[in-house]
Write an enzyme that holds these catalytic residues in place. Structure first.
Site, mmCIF file in Angstrom:
data_model
loop_
_atom_site.group_PDB
_atom_site.id
_atom_site.type_symbol
_atom_site.label_atom_id
_atom_site.label_comp_id
_atom_site.label_asym_id
_atom_site.label_seq_id
_atom_site.Cartn_x
_atom_site.Cartn_y
_atom_site.Cartn_z
ATOM 1 N N SER A 131 0.820 -1.204 0.000
ATOM 2 C CA SER A 131 0.000 0.000 0.000
ATOM 3 C C SER A 131 0.859 1.262 0.000
ATOM 4 O O SER A 131 1.965 1.285 0.562
ATOM 5 C CB SER A 131 -0.853 -0.022 1.269
ATOM 6 O OG SER A 131 -1.313 1.258 1.582
ATOM 7 N N GLU A 133 0.434 3.538 1.856
ATOM 8 C CA GLU A 133 0.576 3.943 3.263
ATOM 9 C C GLU A 133 1.972 3.639 3.820
ATOM 10 O O GLU A 133 2.351 4.160 4.857
ATOM 11 C CB GLU A 133 -0.486 3.261 4.126
ATOM 12 C CG GLU A 133 -1.871 3.848 3.943
ATOM 13 C CD GLU A 133 -2.001 5.289 4.421
ATOM 14 O OE1 GLU A 133 -1.244 5.705 5.324
ATOM 15 O OE2 GLU A 133 -2.852 6.005 3.872
ATOM 16 N N TYR A 155 -1.517 0.603 10.295
ATOM 17 C CA TYR A 155 -1.704 -0.126 9.031
ATOM 18 C C TYR A 155 -0.463 0.031 8.139
ATOM 19 O O TYR A 155 0.050 -0.945 7.575
ATOM 20 C CB TYR A 155 -2.956 0.412 8.317
ATOM 21 C CG TYR A 155 -3.137 -0.129 6.926
ATOM 22 C CD1 TYR A 155 -3.552 -1.436 6.715
ATOM 23 C CD2 TYR A 155 -2.884 0.673 5.805
ATOM 24 C CE1 TYR A 155 -3.715 -1.936 5.425
ATOM 25 C CE2 TYR A 155 -3.042 0.180 4.521
ATOM 26 C CZ TYR A 155 -3.451 -1.126 4.338
ATOM 27 O OH TYR A 155 -3.605 -1.618 3.058
#
Ligand code: GDP
Length: 329
Positions: A131, A133, A155
């Protein structure tokens, strides 16, 4: 002989689109599903209710990422050529509430699968859905595969660990293991607590008189939003190459939450100014900033390019919600 694929997270947004893509390519598709009390499988109902497909070219197996024995049994039984690992707790906001579960599913769950990949003599090709992120608050814009990891939420930390472990296992054990670094990707199948779906559904509910207003967090937040259908195509392409590599999949465009609001409400024929309220409950304790991806490597090496534009996607999601509500759903 048909290729066999195993998908963790097949009941999710990406898993359901990937299953459709692989079935269209004549794969035998195996999906890992969790045994929960609610049989939340609406995204693949159209496949499992089709007797031409279910238990003929699509098979489901119960297992948890926390349960290696069951997972190993599923791999033995399905004997996949390709594994697409998409499962995990994927909501950033929720990861602040349940950081340990997020880490166990998203980070350790990936490690468990990599450990299993190591033991199989046939070279199973492994795709990990990483991701944007992992970049958190980056110093470089746009980010590519070489950008340093600076996650700012549980996360992102879990995904950073899983991404690095995928690299380590590729380099140490010679696994065919790829990371797809996926920027936000949406569709009518996105979970209702993600902001694009929440806004499109909210606009449709207000239009139908089911709601008076929509409550959001930070509407100035910026994201690189693509369509999930385009991103699963990238996952498949990554595993069809001669060598395993990491790829960024992104549109390269930043849009604000407010632009999602404008696009969705206008598509629903509403003036957004009248219907949006802010609530600190939906603000994140810490926000990722300016996550915008440079997908040149995927474009050059895989011939990948997103087909959907931001506006088309939000308009289509809004129309879909209006239709669902008109059907009483
Ligand atoms: P994420 O990028 O994986 O966290 O995807 P989300 O769709 O959950 O959030 C995208 C952005 O929208 C983040 O910057 C959120 O802070 C922002 N946002 C603003 N209001 C909301 C809201 O009501 N719900 C969610 N989920 N996000 C919101």
């Amino acid at each position: 002989m048909a290729k066999r694929a195993l998908i963790t997270g097949i009941t999710g947004q990406d898993g359901s689109f990937l299953a459709e893509l692989l079935l269209a390519k004549d794969y035998e598709v195996h999906g890992v599903v969790r045994r929960t009390s609610t049989l939340e499988r609406t995204r693949i109902d159209h496949l499992t209710s089709n007797p031409e497909i279910y238990n003929k070219s699509l098979f489901l197996h119960y297992a948890e990422l926390s349960e290696p024995i069951a997972l190993r049994r599923v791999i033995d039984k399905s004997a996949p050529d390709e594994v697409y690992h998409l499962a995990g707790q994927s909501h950033v906001g929720i990861s602040f509430e349940i950081p340990e579960t997020t880490l166990d599913m998203t980070a350790t769950g990936t490690l468990r699968l990599l450990e299993m990949m190591r033991d199989y003599s046939t070279q199973i090709r492994f795709f990990h859905a990483s991701s944007s992120e992992i970049f958190g608050r980056p110093d470089h814009f746009p980010q590519n595969e070489t950008c340093p990891f600076k996650p700012v939420n549980p996360y992102g930390c879990a995904k950073a660990y899983a991404t690095l472990m995928t690299d380590v296992y590729r380099e140490t054990y010679g696994l065919f293991a790829c990371n797809g670094i996926l920027y936000n990707h949406e569709s009518q199948r996105r979970g209702e607590n993600f902001v694009t779906r929440k806004i499109c559904r909210g606009a449709a509910q207000i239009k139908a008189g089911l709601k008076d207003y929509l409550t959001l967090g930070d509407v100035t937040s910026l994201r690189d939003w693509g369509h999930a259908e385009d991103y699963v195509q990238g996952m498949w392409l990554a595993l069809q190459q001669d060598a395993p590599e990491n790829y960024v999949f992104a549109t390269g465009e930043l849009h604000s939450v407010d632009e999602v609001v404008q696009t969705a409400f206008i598509a629903a024929g509403l003036d957004p100014k009248k219907f949006i309220r802010q609530d600190p409950r939906f603000m994140r304790p810490s926000e990722s900033t300016r996550l915008v991806g440079d997908a040149s490597k995927a474009k050059n090496k895989l011939g990948w390019a997103p087909k959907w534009t931001f506006t088309e996607m939000i308009e289509s999601m809004t129309r879909h919600e209006i239709k669902l509500i008109s059907q009483g759903k």
